[in-house]
Design a protein around this motif. Structure first.
Motif, short mmCIF file in Angstrom:
data_model
loop_
_atom_site.label_atom_id
_atom_site.label_comp_id
_atom_site.label_asym_id
_atom_site.label_seq_id
_atom_site.Cartn_x
_atom_site.Cartn_y
_atom_site.Cartn_z
N GLY A 224 0.74 -7.62 9.65
CA GLY A 224 1.06 -7.86 8.25
C GLY A 224 2.10 -6.86 7.80
O GLY A 224 2.63 -6.09 8.60
N THR A 225 2.37 -6.86 6.50
CA THR A 225 3.30 -5.87 5.98
C THR A 225 2.56 -4.55 5.75
O THR A 225 1.33 -4.50 5.77
CB THR A 225 3.88 -6.32 4.63
OG1 THR A 225 2.77 -6.49 3.72
CG2 THR A 225 4.65 -7.62 4.76
N HIS A 226 3.33 -3.50 5.53
CA HIS A 226 2.77 -2.17 5.26
C HIS A 226 1.71 -2.23 4.15
O HIS A 226 0.60 -1.73 4.31
CB HIS A 226 3.92 -1.23 4.88
CG HIS A 226 3.47 0.10 4.38
ND1 HIS A 226 3.15 1.14 5.23
CD2 HIS A 226 3.26 0.56 3.12
CE1 HIS A 226 2.78 2.18 4.51
NE2 HIS A 226 2.84 1.86 3.24
N GLU A 227 2.08 -2.88 3.05
CA GLU A 227 1.18 -2.91 1.89
C GLU A 227 -0.14 -3.58 2.25
O GLU A 227 -1.22 -3.09 1.91
CB GLU A 227 1.84 -3.64 0.71
CG GLU A 227 2.89 -2.83 -0.05
CD GLU A 227 4.16 -2.60 0.76
OE1 GLU A 227 4.45 -3.41 1.68
OE2 GLU A 227 4.87 -1.61 0.50
N VAL A 228 -0.04 -4.71 2.94
CA VAL A 228 -1.25 -5.46 3.29
C VAL A 228 -2.14 -4.62 4.21
O VAL A 228 -3.35 -4.51 4.00
CB VAL A 228 -0.86 -6.79 3.98
CG1 VAL A 228 -2.08 -7.44 4.63
CG2 VAL A 228 -0.24 -7.75 2.96
N LEU A 229 -1.52 -3.99 5.23
CA LEU A 229 -2.31 -3.27 6.22
C LEU A 229 -2.93 -2.00 5.66
O LEU A 229 -4.05 -1.63 6.01
CB LEU A 229 -1.47 -2.96 7.46
CG LEU A 229 -0.98 -4.18 8.24
CD1 LEU A 229 -0.32 -3.74 9.54
CD2 LEU A 229 -2.10 -5.16 8.54
N VAL A 230 -2.20 -1.33 4.78
CA VAL A 230 -2.78 -0.13 4.16
C VAL A 230 -4.02 -0.53 3.35
O VAL A 230 -5.06 0.13 3.41
CB VAL A 230 -1.73 0.58 3.27
CG1 VAL A 230 -2.41 1.57 2.32
CG2 VAL A 230 -0.73 1.32 4.14
N ASN A 231 -3.92 -1.64 2.65
CA ASN A 231 -5.06 -2.09 1.83
C ASN A 231 -6.23 -2.55 2.68
O ASN A 231 -7.38 -2.43 2.26
CB ASN A 231 -4.63 -3.22 0.89
CG ASN A 231 -3.86 -2.67 -0.30
OD1 ASN A 231 -4.13 -1.55 -0.73
ND2 ASN A 231 -2.90 -3.42 -0.79
N GLU A 232 -5.92 -3.08 3.90
CA GLU A 232 -7.01 -3.53 4.75
C GLU A 232 -7.87 -2.38 5.23
O GLU A 232 -9.05 -2.55 5.55
CB GLU A 232 -6.45 -4.31 5.96
CG GLU A 232 -6.46 -5.80 5.71
CD GLU A 232 -5.90 -6.60 6.86
OE1 GLU A 232 -5.89 -6.11 8.00
OE2 GLU A 232 -5.47 -7.73 6.58
#
Ligand code: DUT
Ligand code: MG
Length: 242
Positions: A224-232
């Motif tokens: 995913g993108t950085h934002e998505v993966l950080v939130n995961e």
């Protein structure tokens, strides 16, 4: 013959025959052209192994890797490798002028094209400061370059080679974060119509990649993108903390 750069790993299992251990297992990944794809994961995860299969340094034990829908095994090695450029951490500099080093794979390149590639690789400024500039002879009795300078020469060589697929395996490990970030900006404008893989342990650099893929225990842990993966809050988020 130019390729589009559509790459697919389908149910790939792979290991090295010397020890029989499985490095990648049920590995599935599909990449559309025009994307910058960052491959992230702990040391030994299988990142270099994965990209080695794209050049057919190794073939999968099971499953297949395809380019534009064609199994890599059905392409000639020559056509495959003429469409893929690989830059490794340890860049090779030949005992010849810096211009010739950059134009190594493109001996007919003009000086303008060489300079354009050097600028994209953040190499132009340090080359221009040398008394002989682009005509400086590297090593063997000539000027010896730092690790980071060598890396930028080999990146310039890669930009000039101009292939549909570009693979960078920790090519900026010797560079400071700011220079690495500038090179990533060059990559973004260079990526149109190409597929670019970048492996880097410095996550601040690759956070702007179109797709981030994390590999753990031989499989894709997340993408995913950085934002998505950080939130995961899983593998990537854990690596990003450090
Ligand atoms: N391996 C071998 N033989 C080789 C290369 C690697 O057995 O010729 C093993 C070492 C490791 C696994 O394969 O257990 C994956 O190695 P790879 O080099 O693909 O890992 P990486 O993700 O690229 O690690 P690094 O971040 O240290 O470059
Ligand atoms: Mg590696």
């Amino acid at each position: 013959t130019d390729v589009q750069g559509h790459i697919k790993f389908k149910d790939v299992s792979f290991g090295y025959n010397n020890n029989g251990l499985v490095v990648l297992e049920n590995f599935n990944l599909e990449i559309d052209p025009g994307q910058i794809v960052a491959i992230v994961g702990p040391t030994g995860a299988g990142k270099t192994s994965m990209i080695s299969m794209l050049l057919r340094f190794y073939d999968p034990w099971q499953g297949e890797v395809s380019l534009d829908g064609v199994n890599l095994k059905d392409l000639t090695l020559e056509s495959l490798r003429s469409n893929i450029t690989l830059v490794l951490q340890d860049s090779f500099i030949f005992p010849m002028s810096l211009a010739d080093n950059i134009a190594f794979a493109n001996p007919n390149a003009s000086r303008e094209e060489i300079i354009k590639a050097a600028k994209a690789a953040q190499a132009h400024d340090f080359i221009s400061r040398l008394p002989e500039g682009y005509d400086t002879i590297a090593s063997e009795g000539g000027v010896s370059l730092s690790g980071g300078e060598k890396q930028r020469i080999s990146l310039a060589r890669a930009f000039l080679r101009n292939t549909s697929i570009l693979i960078l395996d920790e090519p900026t490990s010797a560079l400071d974060a700011q220079t690495e970030a500038r090179i990533f900006q060059s990559l973004s404008s260079y990526s149109k119509g190409r597929t670019i893989f970048i492996i880097s342990h410095r996550l601040s650099t690759i956070r702007h990649a179109d797709l981030i893929v994390t590999i753990k225990d031989g499989m894709i842990a997340e993408k995913g993108t950085h934002e998505v993966l950080v939130n995961e809050g899983k593998v990537y988020a854990e690596l990003y903390k450090y």
